[in-house]
Design a protein around this motif. Structure first.
Motif, PDB file in Angstrom:
ATOM      1  N   LEU A  12       0.828  -1.210   0.000  1.00  0.00           N
ATOM      2  CA  LEU A  12       0.000   0.000   0.000  1.00  0.00           C
ATOM      3  C   LEU A  12       0.863   1.261   0.000  1.00  0.00           C
ATOM      4  O   LEU A  12       0.531   2.251  -0.662  1.00  0.00           O
ATOM      5  CB  LEU A  12      -0.949   0.003   1.199  1.00  0.00           C
ATOM      6  N   LEU A  13       1.978   1.240   0.727  1.00  0.00           N
ATOM      7  CA  LEU A  13       2.873   2.396   0.748  1.00  0.00           C
ATOM      8  C   LEU A  13       3.444   2.659  -0.649  1.00  0.00           C
ATOM      9  O   LEU A  13       3.487   3.807  -1.104  1.00  0.00           O
ATOM     10  CB  LEU A  13       4.003   2.188   1.753  1.00  0.00           C
ATOM     11  N   ILE A  14       3.842   1.613  -1.333  1.00  0.00           N
ATOM     12  CA  ILE A  14       4.353   1.761  -2.705  1.00  0.00           C
ATOM     13  C   ILE A  14       3.257   2.315  -3.613  1.00  0.00           C
ATOM     14  O   ILE A  14       3.499   3.224  -4.415  1.00  0.00           O
ATOM     15  CB  ILE A  14       4.905   0.425  -3.229  1.00  0.00           C
ATOM     16  N   ALA A  15       2.040   1.792  -3.479  1.00  0.00           N
ATOM     17  CA  ALA A  15       0.924   2.280  -4.290  1.00  0.00           C
ATOM     18  C   ALA A  15       0.622   3.743  -3.988  1.00  0.00           C
ATOM     19  O   ALA A  15       0.334   4.529  -4.901  1.00  0.00           O
ATOM     20  CB  ALA A  15      -0.315   1.412  -4.055  1.00  0.00           C
ATOM     21  N   VAL A  16       0.686   4.133  -2.722  1.00  0.00           N
ATOM     22  CA  VAL A  16       0.459   5.532  -2.339  1.00  0.00           C
ATOM     23  C   VAL A  16       1.517   6.426  -2.974  1.00  0.00           C
ATOM     24  O   VAL A  16       1.195   7.480  -3.553  1.00  0.00           O
ATOM     25  CB  VAL A  16       0.459   5.693  -0.797  1.00  0.00           C
ATOM     26  N   ILE A  17       2.776   6.036  -2.889  1.00  0.00           N
ATOM     27  CA  ILE A  17       3.857   6.846  -3.463  1.00  0.00           C
ATOM     28  C   ILE A  17       3.684   6.979  -4.969  1.00  0.00           C
ATOM     29  O   ILE A  17       3.828   8.082  -5.530  1.00  0.00           O
ATOM     30  CB  ILE A  17       5.233   6.255  -3.090  1.00  0.00           C
ATOM     31  N   LEU A  18       3.355   5.891  -5.644  1.00  0.00           N
ATOM     32  CA  LEU A  18       3.144   5.945  -7.095  1.00  0.00           C
ATOM     33  C   LEU A  18       1.961   6.848  -7.448  1.00  0.00           C
ATOM     34  O   LEU A  18       2.029   7.622  -8.417  1.00  0.00           O
ATOM     35  CB  LEU A  18       2.941   4.538  -7.661  1.00  0.00           C
ATOM     36  N   GLN A  19       0.903   6.784  -6.666  1.00  0.00           N
ATOM     37  CA  GLN A  19      -0.262   7.632  -6.925  1.00  0.00           C
ATOM     38  C   GLN A  19       0.078   9.100  -6.663  1.00  0.00           C
ATOM     39  O   GLN A  19      -0.365   9.980  -7.396  1.00  0.00           O
ATOM     40  CB  GLN A  19      -1.456   7.182  -6.082  1.00  0.00           C
ATOM     41  N   LEU A  20       0.854   9.371  -5.628  1.00  0.00           N
ATOM     42  CA  LEU A  20       1.284  10.743  -5.360  1.00  0.00           C
ATOM     43  C   LEU A  20       2.092  11.292  -6.538  1.00  0.00           C
ATOM     44  O   LEU A  20       1.879  12.438  -6.967  1.00  0.00           O
ATOM     45  CB  LEU A  20       2.115  10.811  -4.078  1.00  0.00           C
ATOM     46  N   LEU A  21       3.006  10.489  -7.051  1.00  0.00           N
ATOM     47  CA  LEU A  21       3.814  10.925  -8.192  1.00  0.00           C
ATOM     48  C   LEU A  21       2.952  11.139  -9.429  1.00  0.00           C
ATOM     49  O   LEU A  21       3.172  12.091 -10.191  1.00  0.00           O
ATOM     50  CB  LEU A  21       4.928   9.912  -8.465  1.00  0.00           C
TER      51      LEU A  21
END
Length: 162
Positions: A12-21
């Protein structure tokens, strides 16, 4: 199930970072933050908050609500776009109450860097798409504020220890 929780939180953290970018890139390209992108980020942020082992979700929700209300005031004063104001809720949930101080301290230099880039970039950069885009921001006086918001959030996440 307990052994799966760190894996879920990490994913989920990786998905959050990708969505933020994705949101930062989209705002830099279109000066718009899509509602669908904010909704996806909100769902991911809530999932991340719940999946953090031994972590209460209420402080994260309080951080999101506080940033959203601040963004709403800025939007009403025409200091910020509606998309930026909406983005503040999931950003607050991701950062959490414990990361708000890091976020505030990181937002100052990130905003200053955006301002300096727009002011000085067209004068010092060679011809190209980046120079043209920065000149467009300077001429229209509209800025992709999601870029420094998200940069500061990533700094806060790193300093908080995600």
């Amino acid at each position: 199930m307990a052994t799966l929780l760190p894996w879920i939180a990490g994913a989920l953290l990786i998905a959050v970072i990708l969505q933020l970018l994705r949101i930062a890139w989209g705002d830099a390209q279109r000066l718009k933050i899509r509602n669908a992108d904010v909704l996806v980020l909100t769902a991911l942020a809530l999932g991340l908050s719940v999946s953090r082992a031994g972590h209460a979700i209420l402080p994260d929700l309080a951080a999101g609500a506080m940033l959203f209300l601040l963004g709403l005031v800025f939007w009403l004063l025409r200091m910020m776009g509606a998309g930026d104001a909406k983005l503040y809720f999931p950003l607050g949930v991701v950062i959490g109450w414990g990361g708000l101080a890091f976020y505030a301290l990181a937002l100052i230099p990130a905003s200053l860097l955006l301002w300096l880039s727009v002011r000085l970039g067209p004068a010092i950069l060679p011809e190209g798409a980046l120079r043209a885009r920065l000149a467009h921001f300077a001429s229209t006086r509209r800025y992709p504020y999601a870029v420094p918001m998200i940069a500061a959030a990533l700094v806060a996440l790193a300093l908080r220890g995600a």
